[in-house]
Write a protein that holds these residues in place. Structure first.
Motif, PDB file in Angstrom:
ATOM      1  N   UNK A  81      -7.050  18.767 -21.103  1.00 26.78           N
ATOM      2  CA  UNK A  81      -8.009  19.248 -22.104  1.00 26.78           C
ATOM      3  C   UNK A  81      -8.113  18.252 -23.251  1.00 26.78           C
ATOM      4  N   UNK A  82      -6.968  17.774 -23.720  1.00 26.53           N
ATOM      5  CA  UNK A  82      -6.980  16.793 -24.814  1.00 26.53           C
ATOM      6  C   UNK A  82      -7.720  15.523 -24.391  1.00 26.53           C
ATOM      7  N   UNK A  83      -7.468  15.062 -23.178  1.00 28.95           N
ATOM      8  CA  UNK A  83      -8.171  13.880 -22.686  1.00 28.95           C
ATOM      9  C   UNK A  83      -9.675  14.137 -22.614  1.00 28.95           C
ATOM     10  N   UNK A  84     -10.050  15.314 -22.167  1.00 30.59           N
ATOM     11  CA  UNK A  84     -11.462  15.659 -22.103  1.00 30.59           C
ATOM     12  C   UNK A  84     -12.108  15.709 -23.476  1.00 30.59           C
ATOM     13  N   UNK A  85     -11.404  16.271 -24.454  1.00 32.73           N
ATOM     14  CA  UNK A  85     -11.934  16.325 -25.820  1.00 32.73           C
ATOM     15  C   UNK A  85     -12.152  14.928 -26.388  1.00 32.73           C
ATOM     16  N   UNK A  86     -11.348  13.995 -25.924  1.00 37.65           N
ATOM     17  CA  UNK A  86     -11.472  12.607 -26.382  1.00 37.65           C
ATOM     18  C   UNK A  86     -12.422  11.799 -25.497  1.00 37.65           C
ATOM     19  N   UNK A  87     -13.126  12.500 -24.610  1.00 37.26           N
ATOM     20  CA  UNK A  87     -14.110  11.899 -23.700  1.00 37.26           C
ATOM     21  C   UNK A  87     -13.480  10.900 -22.728  1.00 37.26           C
ATOM     22  N   UNK A  88     -12.246  11.121 -22.394  1.00 37.90           N
ATOM     23  CA  UNK A  88     -11.553  10.290 -21.415  1.00 37.90           C
ATOM     24  C   UNK A  88     -11.526  11.076 -20.107  1.00 37.90           C
ATOM     25  N   UNK A  89     -12.726  11.275 -19.574  1.00 46.49           N
ATOM     26  CA  UNK A  89     -12.927  12.180 -18.452  1.00 46.49           C
ATOM     27  C   UNK A  89     -12.250  11.717 -17.171  1.00 46.49           C
ATOM     28  N   UNK A  90     -12.258  10.418 -16.914  1.00 47.09           N
ATOM     29  CA  UNK A  90     -11.624   9.926 -15.688  1.00 47.09           C
ATOM     30  C   UNK A  90     -10.126  10.220 -15.690  1.00 47.09           C
ATOM     31  N   UNK A  91      -9.483   9.989 -16.835  1.00 47.58           N
ATOM     32  CA  UNK A  91      -8.048  10.280 -16.944  1.00 47.58           C
ATOM     33  C   UNK A  91      -7.789  11.771 -16.793  1.00 47.58           C
ATOM     34  N   UNK A  92      -8.613  12.587 -17.441  1.00 51.18           N
ATOM     35  CA  UNK A  92      -8.449  14.040 -17.352  1.00 51.18           C
ATOM     36  C   UNK A  92      -8.592  14.497 -15.904  1.00 51.18           C
ATOM     37  N   UNK A  93      -9.575  13.956 -15.214  1.00 54.46           N
ATOM     38  CA  UNK A  93      -9.783  14.327 -13.815  1.00 54.46           C
ATOM     39  C   UNK A  93      -8.596  13.922 -12.959  1.00 54.46           C
ATOM     40  N   UNK A  94      -8.030  12.733 -13.215  1.00 54.51           N
ATOM     41  CA  UNK A  94      -6.861  12.288 -12.438  1.00 54.51           C
ATOM     42  C   UNK A  94      -5.677  13.223 -12.648  1.00 54.51           C
ATOM     43  N   UNK A  95      -5.453  13.653 -13.885  1.00 55.44           N
ATOM     44  CA  UNK A  95      -4.339  14.561 -14.160  1.00 55.44           C
ATOM     45  C   UNK A  95      -4.551  15.885 -13.430  1.00 55.44           C
ATOM     46  N   UNK A  96      -5.758  16.387 -13.505  1.00 58.13           N
ATOM     47  CA  UNK A  96      -6.039  17.688 -12.887  1.00 58.13           C
ATOM     48  C   UNK A  96      -6.101  17.617 -11.370  1.00 58.13           C
ATOM     49  N   UNK A  97      -6.821  16.640 -10.862  1.00 52.15           N
ATOM     50  CA  UNK A  97      -7.114  16.580  -9.433  1.00 52.15           C
ATOM     51  C   UNK A  97      -5.911  16.171  -8.607  1.00 52.15           C
ATOM     52  N   UNK A  98      -5.219  15.131  -9.023  1.00 53.36           N
ATOM     53  CA  UNK A  98      -4.167  14.594  -8.169  1.00 53.36           C
ATOM     54  C   UNK A  98      -2.931  15.493  -8.117  1.00 53.36           C
ATOM     55  N   UNK A  99      -2.188  15.629  -9.215  1.00 59.69           N
ATOM     56  CA  UNK A  99      -0.976  16.425  -9.065  1.00 59.69           C
ATOM     57  C   UNK A  99      -1.169  17.921  -9.320  1.00 59.69           C
ATOM     58  N   UNK A 100      -1.997  18.281 -10.286  1.00 61.87           N
ATOM     59  CA  UNK A 100      -2.001  19.662 -10.750  1.00 61.87           C
ATOM     60  C   UNK A 100      -2.724  20.644  -9.843  1.00 61.87           C
ATOM     61  N   UNK A 101      -3.910  20.321  -9.426  1.00 64.13           N
ATOM     62  CA  UNK A 101      -4.687  21.275  -8.637  1.00 64.13           C
ATOM     63  C   UNK A 101      -3.980  21.650  -7.336  1.00 64.13           C
ATOM     64  N   UNK A 102      -3.504  20.683  -6.548  1.00 64.90           N
ATOM     65  CA  UNK A 102      -2.789  21.078  -5.326  1.00 64.90           C
ATOM     66  C   UNK A 102      -1.516  21.876  -5.624  1.00 64.90           C
ATOM     67  N   UNK A 103      -0.788  21.489  -6.668  1.00 62.30           N
ATOM     68  CA  UNK A 103       0.446  22.201  -7.008  1.00 62.30           C
ATOM     69  C   UNK A 103       0.131  23.612  -7.481  1.00 62.30           C
ATOM     70  N   UNK A 104      -0.912  23.757  -8.290  1.00 61.49           N
ATOM     71  CA  UNK A 104      -1.282  25.082  -8.778  1.00 61.49           C
ATOM     72  C   UNK A 104      -1.701  25.986  -7.605  1.00 61.49           C
TER      73      UNK A 104
END
Length: 133
Positions: free
Chosen positions: A104-127
């Motif tokens: 969320x913090x990365x997204x607020x700072x418009x660092x969308x690619x980094x935010x997507x990597x955090x969410x997509x790679x480790x978090x979404x499958x683990x969640x």
């Protein structure tokens, strides 16, 4: 809370509420030292209450970002997340929640690619594994 001993739970609760009220009213510059004092008290008197310390760190990171000190805030969010991944694993609910804070913090700072990597790679499958689809 003034006049109460450092170890008094009502003192700690009052300090936390003050920090939250200041931040909620847009006064992050005033909230930051309150959260830092809360963290210091927690580290000194309740170091075993990790969730309370993590909350303080999250609030400090959010204030830093809102004050334009985004690099410092992101370092804190990353340290929290990385520490929880190491200690609890990526699938633990606390890890997922704090990974979302980082994204969320990365997204607020418009660092969308980094935010997507955090969410997509480790978090979404683990969640999905730990919490279900």
């Amino acid at each position: 809370y003034l006049g109460r001993p450092d170890t008094d739970v009502y003192r700690m609760t009052s300090i936390s509420m003050l920090g939250g009220a200041l931040r909620s009213s847009g006064q992050c510059a005033e909230a930051l030292p309150v959260w830092e004092a809360s963290l210091e008290l927690g580290q000194r008197h309740w170091p075993h209450r990790e969730s309370g310390l993590i909350n303080c760190y999250n609030n400090i990171a959010a204030c830093l970002i809102e004050l334009g000190r985004s690099d410092e805030g992101l370092v804190i969010y990353r340290e929290i997340y990385d520490g929880l991944v190491e200690k609890l694993g990526v699938g633990h609910g606390d890890t997922v929640a704090n990974g979302c804070n980082l994204a969320i913090a990365l997204g607020q700072l418009r660092r969308y690619d980094e935010a997507a990597r955090v969410l997509r790679d480790p978090l979404l499958p683990a969640a999905r594994r730990s919490l279900g689809p």
